[in-house]
Motif scaffolding. Structure first.
Motif, PDB file in Angstrom:
ATOM      1  N   SER A 168       0.806  -1.215   0.000  1.00 43.93           N
ATOM      2  CA  SER A 168       0.000   0.000   0.000  1.00 43.93           C
ATOM      3  C   SER A 168       0.844   1.272   0.000  1.00 43.93           C
ATOM      4  CB  SER A 168      -0.913   0.020   1.235  1.00 43.93           C
ATOM      5  OG  SER A 168      -0.158   0.176   2.420  1.00 43.93           O
ATOM      6  N   GLU A 169       0.243   2.350  -0.492  1.00 44.23           N
ATOM      7  CA  GLU A 169       0.857   3.670  -0.403  1.00 44.23           C
ATOM      8  C   GLU A 169       1.001   4.088   1.064  1.00 44.23           C
ATOM      9  OE1 GLU A 169      -0.999   6.694  -2.730  1.00 44.23           O
ATOM     10  OE2 GLU A 169      -1.303   5.369  -4.447  1.00 44.23           O
ATOM     11  N   ASP A 170       0.043   3.663   1.880  1.00 45.66           N
ATOM     12  CA  ASP A 170       0.090   4.035   3.295  1.00 45.66           C
ATOM     13  C   ASP A 170       1.346   3.498   3.972  1.00 45.66           C
ATOM     14  OD1 ASP A 170      -2.194   5.510   3.242  1.00 45.66           O
ATOM     15  OD2 ASP A 170      -3.455   4.050   4.289  1.00 45.66           O
ATOM     16  N   LEU A 171       1.750   2.269   3.645  1.00 42.08           N
ATOM     17  CA  LEU A 171       2.967   1.739   4.257  1.00 42.08           C
ATOM     18  C   LEU A 171       4.181   2.564   3.830  1.00 42.08           C
ATOM     19  CD1 LEU A 171       4.445  -0.373   5.962  1.00 42.08           C
ATOM     20  CD2 LEU A 171       4.675  -1.754   3.891  1.00 42.08           C
ATOM     21  N   ARG A 172       4.261   2.911   2.562  1.00 47.17           N
ATOM     22  CA  ARG A 172       5.382   3.733   2.101  1.00 47.17           C
ATOM     23  C   ARG A 172       5.384   5.083   2.798  1.00 47.17           C
ATOM     24  NH1 ARG A 172       3.774   1.211  -2.711  1.00 47.17           N
ATOM     25  NH2 ARG A 172       2.655   3.034  -3.508  1.00 47.17           N
ATOM     26  N   GLU A 173       4.206   5.658   2.974  1.00 50.99           N
ATOM     27  CA  GLU A 173       4.113   6.938   3.669  1.00 50.99           C
ATOM     28  C   GLU A 173       4.507   6.785   5.139  1.00 50.99           C
ATOM     29  OE1 GLU A 173       3.083  10.778   5.195  1.00 50.99           O
ATOM     30  OE2 GLU A 173       3.876  10.006   3.297  1.00 50.99           O
ATOM     31  N   GLY A 174       4.046   5.724   5.783  1.00 50.73           N
ATOM     32  CA  GLY A 174       4.377   5.518   7.191  1.00 50.73           C
ATOM     33  C   GLY A 174       5.857   5.347   7.412  1.00 50.73           C
ATOM     34  N   LEU A 175       6.516   4.574   6.547  1.00 55.29           N
ATOM     35  CA  LEU A 175       7.958   4.366   6.676  1.00 55.29           C
ATOM     36  C   LEU A 175       8.729   5.652   6.385  1.00 55.29           C
ATOM     37  CD1 LEU A 175       8.262   0.852   4.995  1.00 55.29           C
ATOM     38  CD2 LEU A 175       8.381   1.387   7.445  1.00 55.29           C
ATOM     39  N   ALA A 176       8.266   6.406   5.379  1.00 53.95           N
ATOM     40  CA  ALA A 176       8.939   7.667   5.053  1.00 53.95           C
ATOM     41  C   ALA A 176       8.798   8.661   6.205  1.00 53.95           C
ATOM     42  CB  ALA A 176       8.348   8.247   3.773  1.00 53.95           C
ATOM     43  N   ALA A 177       7.619   8.735   6.784  1.00 52.45           N
ATOM     44  CA  ALA A 177       7.396   9.650   7.903  1.00 52.45           C
ATOM     45  C   ALA A 177       8.251   9.265   9.104  1.00 52.45           C
ATOM     46  CB  ALA A 177       5.917   9.660   8.279  1.00 52.45           C
ATOM     47  N   PHE A 178       8.399   7.959   9.332  1.00 58.78           N
ATOM     48  CA  PHE A 178       9.238   7.492  10.439  1.00 58.78           C
ATOM     49  C   PHE A 178      10.691   7.913  10.222  1.00 58.78           C
ATOM     50  CE2 PHE A 178      11.897   4.211  12.451  1.00 58.78           C
ATOM     51  CZ  PHE A 178      11.444   4.299  13.754  1.00 58.78           C
ATOM     52  N   ARG A 179      11.182   7.725   8.992  1.00 60.93           N
ATOM     53  CA  ARG A 179      12.566   8.104   8.693  1.00 60.93           C
ATOM     54  C   ARG A 179      12.770   9.615   8.804  1.00 60.93           C
ATOM     55  NH1 ARG A 179      11.826   4.358   4.419  1.00 60.93           N
ATOM     56  NH2 ARG A 179      11.430   6.104   2.999  1.00 60.93           N
ATOM     57  N   GLU A 180      11.768  10.362   8.359  1.00 65.04           N
ATOM     58  CA  GLU A 180      11.893  11.816   8.319  1.00 65.04           C
ATOM     59  C   GLU A 180      11.429  12.490   9.606  1.00 65.04           C
ATOM     60  OE1 GLU A 180       9.582  12.717   4.856  1.00 65.04           O
ATOM     61  OE2 GLU A 180      10.827  11.403   3.582  1.00 65.04           O
ATOM     62  N   LYS A 181      11.019  11.703  10.571  1.00 62.75           N
ATOM     63  CA  LYS A 181      10.594  12.194  11.891  1.00 62.75           C
ATOM     64  C   LYS A 181       9.483  13.243  11.766  1.00 62.75           C
ATOM     65  CE  LYS A 181      15.038  11.171  14.057  1.00 62.75           C
ATOM     66  NZ  LYS A 181      16.185  11.668  14.854  1.00 62.75           N
ATOM     67  N   ARG A 182       8.450  12.879  11.015  1.00 65.85           N
ATOM     68  CA  ARG A 182       7.290  13.751  10.833  1.00 65.85           C
ATOM     69  C   ARG A 182       6.014  12.942  11.008  1.00 65.85           C
ATOM     70  NH1 ARG A 182       5.005  12.450   5.993  1.00 65.85           N
ATOM     71  NH2 ARG A 182       6.384  11.510   4.393  1.00 65.85           N
ATOM     72  N   VAL A 183       4.906  13.633  11.084  1.00 70.33           N
ATOM     73  CA  VAL A 183       3.613  12.968  11.232  1.00 70.33           C
ATOM     74  C   VAL A 183       3.165  12.446   9.874  1.00 70.33           C
ATOM     75  CG1 VAL A 183       1.185  13.288  11.833  1.00 70.33           C
ATOM     76  CG2 VAL A 183       2.966  14.484  13.132  1.00 70.33           C
ATOM     77  N   PRO A 184       2.813  11.168   9.783  1.00 73.60           N
ATOM     78  CA  PRO A 184       2.392  10.612   8.483  1.00 73.60           C
ATOM     79  C   PRO A 184       1.016  11.143   8.084  1.00 73.60           C
ATOM     80  CG  PRO A 184       2.113   8.979  10.194  1.00 73.60           C
ATOM     81  CD  PRO A 184       2.818  10.143  10.843  1.00 73.60           C
ATOM     82  N   VAL A 185       0.786  11.196   6.790  1.00 76.03           N
ATOM     83  CA  VAL A 185      -0.506  11.574   6.242  1.00 76.03           C
ATOM     84  C   VAL A 185      -1.022  10.400   5.415  1.00 76.03           C
ATOM     85  CG1 VAL A 185      -1.789  13.199   4.806  1.00 76.03           C
ATOM     86  CG2 VAL A 185       0.139  14.006   6.207  1.00 76.03           C
ATOM     87  N   PHE A 186      -1.928   9.632   5.976  1.00 76.33           N
ATOM     88  CA  PHE A 186      -2.399   8.415   5.320  1.00 76.33           C
ATOM     89  C   PHE A 186      -3.632   8.724   4.449  1.00 76.33           C
ATOM     90  CE2 PHE A 186      -0.422   6.697   9.263  1.00 76.33           C
ATOM     91  CZ  PHE A 186       0.612   6.011   8.651  1.00 76.33           C
ATOM     92  N   LYS A 187      -3.716   8.031   3.337  1.00 83.09           N
ATOM     93  CA  LYS A 187      -4.803   8.255   2.396  1.00 83.09           C
ATOM     94  C   LYS A 187      -5.706   7.044   2.224  1.00 83.09           C
ATOM     95  CE  LYS A 187      -2.169  11.712  -0.180  1.00 83.09           C
ATOM     96  NZ  LYS A 187      -1.606  12.092  -1.500  1.00 83.09           N
ATOM     97  N   GLY A 188      -5.395   5.960   2.911  1.00 81.74           N
ATOM     98  CA  GLY A 188      -6.249   4.785   2.822  1.00 81.74           C
ATOM     99  C   GLY A 188      -6.139   4.041   1.520  1.00 81.74           C
ATOM    100  N   ARG A 189      -4.928   4.044   0.949  1.00 81.76           N
ATOM    101  CA  ARG A 189      -4.733   3.284  -0.272  1.00 81.76           C
ATOM    102  C   ARG A 189      -3.284   2.826  -0.380  1.00 81.76           C
ATOM    103  NH1 ARG A 189      -5.728   8.655  -2.558  1.00 81.76           N
ATOM    104  NH2 ARG A 189      -3.759   9.534  -3.301  1.00 81.76           N
TER     105      ARG A 189
END
Length: 258
Positions: free
Chosen positions: A237-258
């Motif tokens: 999912s795009e959400d997993l990529r966003e979650g991992l990127a946010a973790f690396r970048e130390k920011r709040v993730p923005v999930f879109k449900g896809r």
């Protein structure tokens, strides 16, 4: 206007849906006509992918006095059969896609104790109380309700509540796991809002998939192949990529449900 209020009210604000039981003069007793309304509300919620969290609460001082059993003797199959039975309504609630918070603004009795158990979280005021009067009325409870009681609360608590019809207060409701959290009335809205905001901020595909798997496990009906498929879908999912990127970048993730 009917002094008893009316059928349950659905409101949607952003990612949050709220259902409010609306018969305060009879402690939000659930009437037969309310079943179809609730089922329709659940269908509307599931059809809206923007909704990520659901709150169920009551109007006035009580959460709910349960399902109206006044003429049960003349309709002995009404609770477990039919197009819109109480049991069917609860099954649809338990299986809602989004996580559900029960905002227990007061006492909860009879079938509504099971309604609250269908929810994923129960935050209640410290003056709440509950009891299950089925045995006192001569009623053998429907199967799915007993499964929920045992799987959520354990056999000992289920036996005490079902077999004695004893009323218990909020501290014991918390101790047996019926309440997720017990709060003073002045803090109820803040705690419900905080949990709702946290749930809405999670990755929705992961939350919804895990909720389904956990409920299957609790019922002893775990579909392992389906759970593995949901896990694989989350990995792509795009959400997993966003979650991992946010973790690396130390920011709040923005999930879109896809």
């Amino acid at each position: 206007m009917d002094q008893d209020g009316g059928t349950p009210i659905l409101s949607v604000a952003g990612m949050r849906a709220t259902i409010r039981l609306n018969r305060p003069s009879v402690h939000n007793r659930i009437e037969p006509e309310d079943l179809r309304t609730l089922i329709a509300h659940f269908a509307a919620i599931d059809a809206d992918p923007a909704i990520r969290v659901v709150i169920i609460t009551g109007t006035g001082r009580s959460f709910s006095s349960g399902y109206h059993l006044g003429d049960l003797a003349s309709r002995p199959a009404a609770e477990v059969t039919g197009e819109a039975s109480f049991e069917q309504m609860l099954e649809k609630l338990e299986n809602l896609r989004a996580p559900v918070i029960c905002r227990l603004n007061g006492g909860v009795y009879g079938g509504s104790t099971d309604l609250a158990l269908c929810c994923d979280f129960r935050i209640g005021v410290d003056t709440a109380e509950m009891f299950m009067p089925a045995a006192r009325l001569g009623l053998h409870y429907y199967p799915s309700g007993m499964v929920r009681y045992v799987s959520r609360l354990g056999l000992n608590a289920a036996k005490k509540l079902f077999l004695t019809a004893e009323k218990i207060a909020a501290p014991e409701m918390l101790a047996i796991g019926y309440l997720t959290e017990m709060v003073p009335a002045s803090e109820l809205d803040a705690r419900v809002d905080a949990l709702a905001d946290r749930l809405a901020a999670m990755a929705p595909l992961a939350v919804q998939g895990v909720k389904r798997s956990l409920n299957e496990i609790a019922r002893g009906q775990f579909d392992v192949p389906a759970a593995l498929l949901r896990a694989k879908e989350s990995q792509a999912s795009e959400d997993l990529r966003e979650g991992l990127a946010a973790f690396r970048e130390k920011r709040v993730p923005v999930f879109k449900g896809r």
